[in-house]
Design a protein around this motif. Structure first.
Motif, PDB file in Angstrom:
ATOM      1  N   GLY A 158       4.281   7.145  16.945  1.00 14.03           N
ATOM      2  CA  GLY A 158       5.173   7.183  15.793  1.00 14.03           C
ATOM      3  C   GLY A 158       4.612   8.020  14.670  1.00 14.03           C
ATOM      4  O   GLY A 158       3.561   7.705  14.117  1.00 14.03           O
ATOM      5  N   VAL A 159       5.279   9.124  14.368  1.00 14.43           N
ATOM      6  CA  VAL A 159       4.895   9.994  13.254  1.00 14.43           C
ATOM      7  C   VAL A 159       5.915   9.797  12.142  1.00 14.43           C
ATOM      8  O   VAL A 159       7.105  10.121  12.310  1.00 14.43           O
ATOM      9  N   ASP A 160       5.467   9.254  11.030  1.00 16.01           N
ATOM     10  CA  ASP A 160       6.379   9.045   9.910  1.00 16.01           C
ATOM     11  C   ASP A 160       6.689  10.354   9.198  1.00 16.01           C
ATOM     12  O   ASP A 160       7.828  10.620   8.837  1.00 16.01           O
ATOM     13  N   LEU A 161       5.654  11.198   8.993  1.00 19.95           N
ATOM     14  CA  LEU A 161       5.849  12.450   8.255  1.00 19.95           C
ATOM     15  C   LEU A 161       5.153  13.586   8.977  1.00 19.95           C
ATOM     16  O   LEU A 161       3.962  13.490   9.295  1.00 19.95           O
ATOM     17  N   LEU A 162       5.884  14.653   9.249  1.00 18.85           N
ATOM     18  CA  LEU A 162       5.316  15.880   9.820  1.00 18.85           C
ATOM     19  C   LEU A 162       5.243  16.927   8.729  1.00 18.85           C
ATOM     20  O   LEU A 162       6.237  17.205   8.051  1.00 18.85           O
ATOM     21  N   MET A 163       4.051  17.522   8.558  1.00 17.46           N
ATOM     22  CA  MET A 163       3.857  18.659   7.661  1.00 17.46           C
ATOM     23  C   MET A 163       3.477  19.845   8.538  1.00 17.46           C
ATOM     24  O   MET A 163       2.399  19.860   9.143  1.00 17.46           O
ATOM     25  N   SER A 164       4.354  20.854   8.608  1.00 16.50           N
ATOM     26  CA  SER A 164       4.206  21.898   9.619  1.00 16.50           C
ATOM     27  C   SER A 164       4.261  23.297   9.013  1.00 16.50           C
ATOM     28  O   SER A 164       5.033  23.566   8.089  1.00 16.50           O
ATOM     29  N   GLY A 195       6.119   3.266   5.962  1.00 10.48           N
ATOM     30  CA  GLY A 195       6.705   4.356   6.729  1.00 10.48           C
ATOM     31  C   GLY A 195       7.929   4.987   6.095  1.00 10.48           C
ATOM     32  O   GLY A 195       8.506   5.915   6.661  1.00 10.48           O
ATOM     33  N   ILE A 196       8.346   4.505   4.942  1.00 12.66           N
ATOM     34  CA  ILE A 196       9.493   5.072   4.228  1.00 12.66           C
ATOM     35  C   ILE A 196       8.970   6.089   3.212  1.00 12.66           C
ATOM     36  O   ILE A 196       8.081   5.763   2.407  1.00 12.66           O
ATOM     37  N   VAL A 212       0.847  -1.189   0.000  1.00 13.36           N
ATOM     38  CA  VAL A 212       0.000   0.000   0.000  1.00 13.36           C
ATOM     39  C   VAL A 212       0.885   1.244   0.000  1.00 13.36           C
ATOM     40  O   VAL A 212       1.847   1.332   0.766  1.00 13.36           O
ATOM     41  N   THR A 213       0.544   2.209  -0.868  1.00 11.60           N
ATOM     42  CA  THR A 213       1.319   3.454  -0.966  1.00 11.60           C
ATOM     43  C   THR A 213       0.428   4.650  -0.634  1.00 11.60           C
ATOM     44  O   THR A 213      -0.703   4.740  -1.107  1.00 11.60           O
ATOM     45  N   LEU A 214       0.931   5.534   0.179  1.00 13.39           N
ATOM     46  CA  LEU A 214       0.266   6.804   0.466  1.00 13.39           C
ATOM     47  C   LEU A 214       0.951   7.893  -0.338  1.00 13.39           C
ATOM     48  O   LEU A 214       2.169   8.077  -0.231  1.00 13.39           O
ATOM     49  N   LYS A 215       0.179   8.603  -1.141  1.00  8.34           N
ATOM     50  CA  LYS A 215       0.713   9.728  -1.896  1.00  8.34           C
ATOM     51  C   LYS A 215       0.320  11.034  -1.212  1.00  8.34           C
ATOM     52  O   LYS A 215      -0.846  11.226  -0.856  1.00  8.34           O
ATOM     53  N   PRO A 223      -2.503   2.413   6.160  1.00 12.86           N
ATOM     54  CA  PRO A 223      -1.687   1.194   6.136  1.00 12.86           C
ATOM     55  C   PRO A 223      -0.247   1.443   5.712  1.00 12.86           C
ATOM     56  O   PRO A 223       0.625   0.621   5.984  1.00 12.86           O
ATOM     57  N   ALA A 224       0.002   2.588   5.046  1.00 12.02           N
ATOM     58  CA  ALA A 224       1.363   2.886   4.566  1.00 12.02           C
ATOM     59  C   ALA A 224       2.186   3.669   5.573  1.00 12.02           C
ATOM     60  O   ALA A 224       3.413   3.738   5.462  1.00 12.02           O
ATOM     61  N   GLY A 225       1.526   4.287   6.576  1.00  8.82           N
ATOM     62  CA  GLY A 225       2.246   5.098   7.540  1.00  8.82           C
ATOM     63  C   GLY A 225       1.380   6.198   8.105  1.00  8.82           C
ATOM     64  O   GLY A 225       0.165   6.263   7.839  1.00  8.82           O
ATOM     65  N   THR A 226       1.978   7.084   8.887  1.00 10.97           N
ATOM     66  CA  THR A 226       1.234   8.129   9.592  1.00 10.97           C
ATOM     67  C   THR A 226       1.751   9.510   9.229  1.00 10.97           C
ATOM     68  O   THR A 226       2.934   9.699   8.937  1.00 10.97           O
TER      69      THR A 226
END
Length: 559
Positions: free
Chosen positions: A193-199, A432-433, A10-13, A159-162
């Protein structure tokens, strides 16, 4: 790294469609398999290089092309740069999708949609702590502080991350409404666990902490208390915390409150109906009811803090307002900071007010405004609480995004895990990558009167040319039998040189020489080449003699 039920297939774009090239038109699509959610749908106001344009929207073609995947639209708060494109987007969508936001934000959106006659939108009220599932997205909302009540950030589990998307925020410990940032939620996300932060990056170049909104109230009270005549306060109409402090100060000074400006009237009404703005009905006056009220008993809340030509403050300063005017002895408080690009317009209004003899307060004179965005130390605290594996600065110009990226490195995020990208670029997350993905169609859409998206760049270039150098029209009589140009007539608008007999004689001679040197087909099919030769010859003549290049409009008439 987060470990919440990830599946490697699963990929999150993450696809920013706006918000990475300036302060405005924020819009980000999150796409996971056959599901997509949109965070914010904002607009931006035009700058000096976009004459005649009313509004600038992000190009949301990608959303329309994938409408079948769209499960919902999340609006983080009620400012125009996050809500303004929503009516246009909803008109273009074939199906109604739910809109998730706080009560006040939905109230503002409802008023906006009614202007566009968009009926029965699918509103879903959420608040800090609310949780919704949209396809493969598990979304939790958390409270933040900003320059408007009801501001929210979002935590997206897939499913791909947070992902944590902060929305616009600052970390105000003493907010006017008592709703503080949800540090507990941020710490919880960081622990999960935060894979990506958008701030939010707006104030990434500002050191220290942003001052609390509560510090503005005493300065506004001091200015109103010491004013000898009427007081006019220009602010963003959606800045309800600021409006509350203005109303409180007016009441303490035994002054009645007048509200003017369309958006100010609408937003104060909505905020009062929903309980966010607490003002006694007896303290409010209609602008038509002020006759007979002593001038030292009035405070006027108005739009125009950005120098907008049609705003209430600008019209009052120019004597064009239908009910109110500003004159010598009045006090004007500009309770806002100019948005980048608006500095000149604001200064023009300030100068107009000074010429009238007004006492003008702005942030350079007193603390009548504080930012709604986090400064460097708060941005560091956000990074410390969420502990992201990857970091993507959002909401700002290039200088802000890169300054925020540097803060991320200082806080321990590896440089290779920090992404400073442009609108239309994308990130892809799997297990998560996070890596860079394919770009999608992006850009801007212009609102020009009743036309949306049809304003060609050539049109903007022509408008700029007309504004800077004017226009010259030449009418050429084409003698088809004698195969020569006859009489030439010239007229000009907005040019810096006279269109007199001397100009006409010399310009005619230059055009005739150009026609004589060329080989032209003197027939109906050859008039385009002759028209181009006339335009080029006249343009060169004007440049050589006046060092200016007005727009040339050649008209060739066959005789």
């Amino acid at each position: 790294m987060a470990t919440n039920n990830k599946k490697s297939n699963v990929t999150l774009k993450v696809i920013p469609l706006g918000g990475l090239d300036g302060i405005g038109k924020n819009m980000t699509a999150f796409e996971c398999g056959d599901d997509m959610v949109l965070v914010d749908a904002g607009l931006m106001f035009p700058d000096d290089n976009q004459p005649g344009i009313d509004l600038v929207l992000p190009d949301y073609t990608y959303v329309l092309e994938n409408e079948h995947k769209l499960r919902g639209i999340i609006i983080t708060h009620g400012h125009e740069d996050h809500t303004g494109a929503l009516p246009y987007l909803l008109q273009d969508l074939n199906n109604k999708v739910p809109i998730f936001s706080s009560k006040l934000t939905l109230g503002f959106i409802e008023g906006k949609l009614s202007e566009f006659r968009i009926r029965a939108p699918k509103f879903r009220e959420v608040k800090g702590g609310s949780h919704v599932n949209l396809g493969c997205f598990s979304i939790e909302f958390f409270s933040t502080t900003h320059s408007i009540p009801g501001a929210l950030g979002v935590f997206l589990k897939t499913p791909a991350g947070t992902v944590v998307h902060t929305g616009d925020f600052k970390l105000d410990q003493t907010p006017i409404d008592g709703v503080t940032p949800d540090y507990g939620a941020l710490a919880k996300f960081g622990k999960q666990g935060v894979d990506l932060l958008m701030s939010d990056s707006t104030n990434a170049i500002v050191p220290g902490f942003t001052k609390s909104e509560a510090e503005v109230g005493p300065s506004i009270l001091h200015a109103i208390k010491n004013a000898k005549g009427r007081v006019f306060v220009a602010s963003f109409s959606s800045h309800i915390h600021r409006l509350q402090q203005i109303c409180d100060a007016a009441k303490k000074c035994n002054r009645k409150i007048v509200v003017t400006g369309r958006s100010m009237l609408t937003n104060t009404r909505v905020a009062r109906e929903l309980g966010y703005l607490k003002v006694d009905e007896n303290d409010l006056l209609d602008a038509f009811e002020i006759n007979g009220i002593p001038e030292d008993k009035l405070v006027v809340m108005c739009t125009g803090s950005q120098g907008e030509p049609l705003s209430a403050l600008s019209r009052m300063a120019n004597g064009e307002h239908k009910t109110l005017s500003i004159h010598e002895g009045d006090t004007v408080i500009i309770s806002a900071t100019p948005v980048p690009g608006n500095e000149k317009a604001v200064q023009q209004v300030v100068n107009s007010l000074a010429k009238l003899g007004c006492d003008v307060y702005d942030k350079s004179r007193a603390l009548v405004h504080v930012s709604g965005h986090a400064s460097q130390e708060e941005l560091k605290l956000m990074l410390a609480l969420t502990k992201p594996s990857y970091f993507m600065p959002v909401h700002g110009e290039a200088v802000h995004l890169r300054a925020h990226a540097a803060l991320g490195q200082k806080m321990g995020v590896p440089a290779k895990n920090i992404f400073v990208i442009d609108n239309g670029d994308s990130l892809e997350m799997r297990d998560g990558i996070v890596k860079r993905g394919r770009s999608v169609e992006s850009g801007v859409v212009y609102v020009d009167g009743l036309r949306i998206g049809d304003t060609d760049p050539i049109v903007l270039r022509d408008r700029q040319k007309l504004a800077s150098d004017g226009m010259v029209t030449v009418v050429a009589m084409l003698d088809m039998k004698r195969k020569k140009i006859g009489d030439l007539e010239f007229s000009g608008r907005g040019v810096s040189f006279p269109i007199d007999d001397q100009f006409s004689a010399d310009a005619s001679a230059a055009i005739q020489r150009a026609i004589e040197k060329g080989k032209f087909n003197f027939s109906s099919s050859g008039t385009d080449a002759i028209r181009k030769a006339v335009r080029d010859a006249l343009s060169n003549y004007i440049w050589n003699n006046n060092r200016t290049r007005p727009m040339i409009i050649p008209v060739v008439m066959e005789v």
